[in-house]
Design a protein around this motif. Structure first.
Motif, PDB file in Angstrom:
ATOM      1  N   TYR A   1       9.885  12.423 -10.417  1.00  0.00           N
ATOM      2  CA  TYR A   1      10.509  11.942 -11.660  1.00  0.00           C
ATOM      3  C   TYR A   1      10.037  12.748 -12.868  1.00  0.00           C
ATOM      4  CZ  TYR A   1      12.415   8.616 -15.049  1.00  0.00           C
ATOM      5  OH  TYR A   1      13.126   8.024 -16.063  1.00  0.00           O
ATOM      6  N   GLY A   2       8.817  13.263 -12.779  1.00  0.00           N
ATOM      7  CA  GLY A   2       8.295  14.100 -13.861  1.00  0.00           C
ATOM      8  C   GLY A   2       7.513  13.338 -14.922  1.00  0.00           C
ATOM      9  N   PHE A   3       7.069  12.108 -14.608  1.00  0.00           N
ATOM     10  CA  PHE A   3       6.244  11.334 -15.546  1.00  0.00           C
ATOM     11  C   PHE A   3       4.795  11.781 -15.361  1.00  0.00           C
ATOM     12  CE2 PHE A   3       3.895   7.531 -16.925  1.00  0.00           C
ATOM     13  CZ  PHE A   3       4.497   7.302 -18.155  1.00  0.00           C
ATOM     14  N   LYS A   4       4.381  12.795 -16.109  1.00  0.00           N
ATOM     15  CA  LYS A   4       3.115  13.484 -15.835  1.00  0.00           C
ATOM     16  C   LYS A   4       1.932  12.888 -16.601  1.00  0.00           C
ATOM     17  CE  LYS A   4       5.702  17.691 -14.846  1.00  0.00           C
ATOM     18  NZ  LYS A   4       5.974  19.095 -15.185  1.00  0.00           N
ATOM     19  N   TYR A   5       1.750  11.575 -16.453  1.00  0.00           N
ATOM     20  CA  TYR A   5       0.688  10.904 -17.194  1.00  0.00           C
ATOM     21  C   TYR A   5      -0.104   9.975 -16.272  1.00  0.00           C
ATOM     22  CZ  TYR A   5       3.654  12.657 -20.884  1.00  0.00           C
ATOM     23  OH  TYR A   5       4.410  13.479 -21.679  1.00  0.00           O
ATOM     24  N   PRO A   6      -0.947  10.541 -15.393  1.00  0.00           N
ATOM     25  CA  PRO A   6      -1.661   9.730 -14.400  1.00  0.00           C
ATOM     26  C   PRO A   6      -2.668   8.748 -14.993  1.00  0.00           C
ATOM     27  CG  PRO A   6      -2.442  12.006 -14.382  1.00  0.00           C
ATOM     28  CD  PRO A   6      -1.221  11.977 -15.241  1.00  0.00           C
ATOM     29  N   ILE A   7      -3.280   9.094 -16.145  1.00  0.00           N
ATOM     30  CA  ILE A   7      -4.259   8.180 -16.747  1.00  0.00           C
ATOM     31  C   ILE A   7      -3.539   6.959 -17.312  1.00  0.00           C
ATOM     32  CG2 ILE A   7      -6.116   7.928 -18.439  1.00  0.00           C
ATOM     33  CD1 ILE A   7      -6.546  10.930 -18.306  1.00  0.00           C
ATOM     34  N   PHE A   8      -2.425   7.194 -18.004  1.00  0.00           N
ATOM     35  CA  PHE A   8      -1.636   6.081 -18.546  1.00  0.00           C
ATOM     36  C   PHE A   8      -1.099   5.204 -17.418  1.00  0.00           C
ATOM     37  CE2 PHE A   8       2.524   4.359 -19.931  1.00  0.00           C
ATOM     38  CZ  PHE A   8       2.081   3.562 -20.984  1.00  0.00           C
ATOM     39  N   LEU A   9      -0.661   5.832 -16.331  1.00  0.00           N
ATOM     40  CA  LEU A   9      -0.156   5.079 -15.182  1.00  0.00           C
ATOM     41  C   LEU A   9      -1.249   4.192 -14.602  1.00  0.00           C
ATOM     42  CD1 LEU A   9       2.239   4.616 -13.237  1.00  0.00           C
ATOM     43  CD2 LEU A   9       1.339   6.475 -11.836  1.00  0.00           C
ATOM     44  N   THR A  10      -2.461   4.741 -14.498  1.00  0.00           N
ATOM     45  CA  THR A  10      -3.589   3.949 -13.992  1.00  0.00           C
ATOM     46  C   THR A  10      -3.902   2.800 -14.933  1.00  0.00           C
ATOM     47  OG1 THR A  10      -4.505   5.965 -13.006  1.00  0.00           O
ATOM     48  CG2 THR A  10      -5.972   4.065 -13.165  1.00  0.00           C
TER      49      THR A  10
ATOM     50  N   ASN B   1       0.824  -1.209   0.000  1.00  0.00           N
ATOM     51  CA  ASN B   1       0.000   0.000   0.000  1.00  0.00           C
ATOM     52  C   ASN B   1       0.857   1.258   0.000  1.00  0.00           C
ATOM     53  OD1 ASN B   1      -3.185   0.112   0.517  1.00  0.00           O
ATOM     54  ND2 ASN B   1      -2.413  -1.860   1.216  1.00  0.00           N
ATOM     55  N   ILE B   2       1.762   1.323   0.960  1.00  0.00           N
ATOM     56  CA  ILE B   2       2.612   2.512   1.090  1.00  0.00           C
ATOM     57  C   ILE B   2       3.583   2.595  -0.080  1.00  0.00           C
ATOM     58  CG2 ILE B   2       4.354   3.635   2.535  1.00  0.00           C
ATOM     59  CD1 ILE B   2       2.949   2.317   4.960  1.00  0.00           C
ATOM     60  N   GLY B   3       4.086   1.433  -0.526  1.00  0.00           N
ATOM     61  CA  GLY B   3       5.021   1.409  -1.646  1.00  0.00           C
ATOM     62  C   GLY B   3       4.431   1.956  -2.929  1.00  0.00           C
ATOM     63  N   VAL B   4       3.218   1.514  -3.283  1.00  0.00           N
ATOM     64  CA  VAL B   4       2.610   1.990  -4.535  1.00  0.00           C
ATOM     65  C   VAL B   4       2.267   3.468  -4.431  1.00  0.00           C
ATOM     66  CG1 VAL B   4       0.143   1.513  -4.083  1.00  0.00           C
ATOM     67  CG2 VAL B   4       1.048   1.258  -6.383  1.00  0.00           C
ATOM     68  N   LEU B   5       1.871   3.917  -3.245  1.00  0.00           N
ATOM     69  CA  LEU B   5       1.561   5.328  -3.032  1.00  0.00           C
ATOM     70  C   LEU B   5       2.810   6.194  -3.216  1.00  0.00           C
ATOM     71  CD1 LEU B   5      -0.773   7.238  -2.064  1.00  0.00           C
ATOM     72  CD2 LEU B   5       0.122   6.933   0.246  1.00  0.00           C
ATOM     73  N   LEU B   6       3.913   5.784  -2.598  1.00  0.00           N
ATOM     74  CA  LEU B   6       5.159   6.555  -2.686  1.00  0.00           C
ATOM     75  C   LEU B   6       5.745   6.509  -4.094  1.00  0.00           C
ATOM     76  CD1 LEU B   6       6.912   5.554   0.674  1.00  0.00           C
ATOM     77  CD2 LEU B   6       5.559   7.593   0.183  1.00  0.00           C
ATOM     78  N   LEU B   7       5.641   5.358  -4.750  1.00  0.00           N
ATOM     79  CA  LEU B   7       6.175   5.239  -6.110  1.00  0.00           C
ATOM     80  C   LEU B   7       5.345   6.060  -7.094  1.00  0.00           C
ATOM     81  CD1 LEU B   7       8.408   4.085  -7.776  1.00  0.00           C
ATOM     82  CD2 LEU B   7       7.151   1.922  -7.964  1.00  0.00           C
ATOM     83  N   ASN B   8       4.018   6.071  -6.887  1.00  0.00           N
ATOM     84  CA  ASN B   8       3.157   6.939  -7.707  1.00  0.00           C
ATOM     85  C   ASN B   8       3.586   8.395  -7.545  1.00  0.00           C
ATOM     86  OD1 ASN B   8       1.613   4.850  -8.666  1.00  0.00           O
ATOM     87  ND2 ASN B   8      -0.124   5.203  -7.312  1.00  0.00           N
ATOM     88  N   LYS B   9       3.802   8.806  -6.300  1.00  0.00           N
ATOM     89  CA  LYS B   9       4.216  10.182  -6.023  1.00  0.00           C
ATOM     90  C   LYS B   9       5.554  10.474  -6.688  1.00  0.00           C
ATOM     91  CE  LYS B   9       4.530  14.241  -4.090  1.00  0.00           C
ATOM     92  NZ  LYS B   9       3.719  15.365  -4.611  1.00  0.00           N
ATOM     93  N   TYR B  10       6.484   9.552  -6.575  1.00  0.00           N
ATOM     94  CA  TYR B  10       7.810   9.758  -7.160  1.00  0.00           C
ATOM     95  C   TYR B  10       7.719   9.905  -8.686  1.00  0.00           C
ATOM     96  CZ  TYR B  10      12.533   8.829  -8.789  1.00  0.00           C
ATOM     97  OH  TYR B  10      13.737   8.917  -9.436  1.00  0.00           O
TER      98      TYR B  10
END
Length: 306
Positions: free
Chosen positions: A34-43, A20-29
């Motif tokens: 990191y600057g990967f500004k594509y939340p829909i693609f990530l989802t 839980n905490i890992g995916v949250l922190l990695l999403n944030k990173y």
């Protein structure tokens, strides 16, 4: 045997917390640092992994018996749940671009408030007055935390509120739509059917709103191949969150799960502050603490009213 069972439960809870905490922190990173500004693609990557790994876990590894969709009506109900689920995850990921994890978790703790509101609006289900009263510190704490948040961002705040509301709506809808015995699915089978439907929803949204994201990701991978490993690991971790949540639910009591869930948010806040070193204020932490206390009181009031 009792000792082995205790260690097994501790291992499950540790895995649940870590994923839980890992995916949250990695999403944030990925989305912010990191600057990967594509939340829909990530989802969409998350949902693709959930589709594949759910099938492996159920069809091949036989972790739970496979439950089939029995009617077209049930399929449309699952599709509706999948759409709301997509909205909650996408909005949550968007909010992480603008808000620190600590503040994101403070807002997410208000889920019981939205659940109570939607349950009343959609089913006219009323709780005891004491239960509603415990929601006052839940909301008040977020208001205080918002006022004392050094990194407050209005758009990120609204996205996080929308994600929290959608998450609550999904839980209420699930209780309404899949309430009959013939339609109930355990969480692993529900994910098996929801995830590929979510990919179908997310693919056109990605192509329209995040144009050329695949080409950009390939270009990023040429410069820094770690992005591929980040996405693969993050997507697998997103499935592991659901798997460990199911296993912890299965092997512990509902009360234990509530207590662990409340504590998980606080742990995520502390870990995120240590890693990202985002500024926090005394007012913000007091507000979040008040919200967590309200959630604990709410859980206790719900338990007593049953």
């Amino acid at each position: 045997m009792a000792t082995n069972g205790r260690f097994f439960t501790i291992g499950l809870v540790t895995s649940w917390y870590s994923s839980n905490i890992g995916v949250l922190l990695l999403n944030k990173y990925l989305l912010s640092n990191y600057g990967f500004k594509y939340p829909i693609f990530l989802t969409m990557c998350h949902m693709t992994a959930c589709s594949l790994l759910s099938y492996v876990a159920i069809a091949w590894l036989k972790m739970v018996p496979m439950q089939t969709i029995r009617s077209r009506v049930q399929f449309f109900k699952i599709s509706a749940l999948s759409l709301v689920f997509c909205v909650s995850v996408v909005f949550g990921n968007i909010s992480l671009r603008f808000l620190p994890v600590s503040f994101n978790q403070a807002i997410g703790a208000t889920t019981p408030f939205f659940t109570a509101v939607f349950a009343y609006l959609m089913t006219l289900k009323k709780e005891a007055w004491l239960t509603y009263f415990t929601l006052v510190p839940v909301v008040t704490g977020v208001v205080i935390a918002s006022g004392g948040e050094p990194s407050f961002h209005l758009f990120g705040f609204l996205m996080c509120i929308a994600a929290t509301a959608a998450r609550a709506l999904k839980s209420v809808l699930q209780g309404i739509l899949l309430s009959s015995e013939g339609e109930k699915l355990n969480s692993m089978n529900l994910l098996l059917y929801m995830a590929p439907i979510a990919v179908v929803f997310l693919l056109p949204a990605t192509l329209i709103m995040e144009k050329n994201v695949v080409g950009i990701t390939i270009a990023l991978a040429r410069d820094d191949f770690r992005i591929v490993w980040y996405l693969l690991f993050n997507s697998a971790l997103a499935y592991f969150v659901n798997l460990t949540n199911f296993l912890v639910t299965k092997h512990t009591s509902a009360l234990t799960l509530q207590v662990l869930g409340n504590a998980k948010g606080a742990v995520a806040v502390v870990v995120s502050i240590l890693i990202f070193k985002n500024p926090v204020s005394v007012t913000g932490m007091l507000g979040y603490s008040l919200t967590v206390c309200g959630v604990i009181l709410y859980s206790e009031a719900k338990k007593r009213s049953k």
